[in-house]
Design a protein around this motif. Sequence first.
Motif, short mmCIF file in Angstrom:
data_model
loop_
_atom_site.label_atom_id
_atom_site.label_comp_id
_atom_site.label_asym_id
_atom_site.label_seq_id
_atom_site.Cartn_x
_atom_site.Cartn_y
_atom_site.Cartn_z
N GLY A 120 -12.23 -1.59 -5.31
CA GLY A 120 -11.37 -1.10 -6.37
C GLY A 120 -12.17 -0.33 -7.39
N SER B 166 -1.50 2.95 -14.49
CA SER B 166 -0.26 2.35 -14.98
C SER B 166 0.73 3.46 -15.36
CB SER B 166 -0.55 1.44 -16.17
OG SER B 166 -1.21 2.16 -17.20
N ARG C 255 -11.55 8.51 -10.48
CA ARG C 255 -10.50 8.58 -9.48
C ARG C 255 -10.78 9.68 -8.46
NH1 ARG C 255 -5.39 11.10 -9.29
NH2 ARG C 255 -5.63 11.90 -11.40
N ILE D 28 -0.30 -3.59 -7.68
CA ILE D 28 -0.69 -4.89 -8.20
C ILE D 28 0.54 -5.67 -8.61
CG2 ILE D 28 -2.02 -6.08 -10.00
CD1 ILE D 28 -3.88 -3.66 -10.07
N VAL E 283 -8.35 2.04 -4.45
CA VAL E 283 -9.38 1.39 -3.64
C VAL E 283 -10.05 2.43 -2.76
CG1 VAL E 283 -9.85 -0.41 -1.94
CG2 VAL E 283 -8.02 -0.73 -3.63
N GLN F 245 -7.65 1.39 -12.15
CA GLN F 245 -6.24 1.02 -12.12
C GLN F 245 -5.41 2.07 -12.84
OE1 GLN F 245 -5.86 -2.98 -13.65
NE2 GLN F 245 -6.82 -3.90 -11.84
N ASN G 236 -3.75 -0.26 -8.08
CA ASN G 236 -5.20 -0.27 -7.91
C ASN G 236 -5.61 0.83 -6.95
OD1 ASN G 236 -7.80 -1.24 -8.31
ND2 ASN G 236 -7.68 -2.73 -6.65
N ARG H 36 -2.81 0.61 -3.98
CA ARG H 36 -2.11 -0.66 -3.73
C ARG H 36 -1.43 -1.13 -5.00
NH1 ARG H 36 -6.25 -3.64 -1.16
NH2 ARG H 36 -5.55 -2.46 0.67
N ASP I 224 -11.57 8.28 -16.57
CA ASP I 224 -10.68 7.77 -15.52
C ASP I 224 -10.46 8.80 -14.43
OD1 ASP I 224 -10.49 5.42 -16.86
OD2 ASP I 224 -8.43 5.69 -17.55
N ASP J 71 0.85 -1.19 0.00
CA ASP J 71 0.00 0.00 0.00
C ASP J 71 0.89 1.24 0.00
OD1 ASP J 71 -2.29 -1.49 0.03
OD2 ASP J 71 -2.69 -1.24 2.16
#
Length: 235
Positions: free
Chosen positions: A38, A43, A204, A66, A33, A41, A31, A64, A200, A11
């Motif tokens: 969740g 990247s 978020r 992945i 959360v 995601q 991820n 967190r 996104d 985390d």
Amino acid sequence: MFERRVSAGEDIIKQGDEGDNFYVVDEGLFNIVVNGQGVIQISQGGSFGELALMYNTPRAATVRAITDGVLWAVDRVTFRRSITNNTFRKRRMHESFLRSVPILRSLEPSEIAKMSDALEPVEYEDGDVIIKQGSQGDYFYIIESGTALVSQLDEAGNEHPLPRLRDGDYFGELAFLNDAPRVATVTAKGSFKAAALSKDAFVRLLGPIVDILKRNTAEYKRINQRSSLPSVEGE
């Protein structure tokens, strides 16, 4: 900025904690959360952790890892000195646009402020296709200056012009809300500038879009009805 290497399952920030750093993802998958669920995601090229620093509030989500990854971080003081002043200027300019959008009327002032921070400036030249009928919709647009031509193909493949969009108009919200394909093509006429919000970024910042919209039951029902009609987004 300084480098931080993380391991899968770690985390990086925890919901409710005090904010210390802003992070940009160099490598790995992460991820987001919220309340144990969740929501999205992130990247390579993504970022997180700015809200607690900008608004002096606890972390709004847990992030967190992945996979194993590499992050680049900026501490709170540097972040606020370098970024926040410019962001606040941009926010004031965009908040009035957002308040004019019916689907966003159920948002709290603090949520409008967060959304305005996430708007991205975009520019198009004459003839550029901004969205194409049938494509997936990842962005919602508010026109700052310029004109957009709108057209729609019927089942026979015939093209029909629809009312033009101008300063202060918005489009793209239907596909943005319900994951349906774009129902019309929007093309720039002359120089065109807009503020764009990615799906996104919305998720978020504020959580699932449908949950936000359901605060205004009447508007939610209207959007659902419109999504089944052959009409242009934003009209």
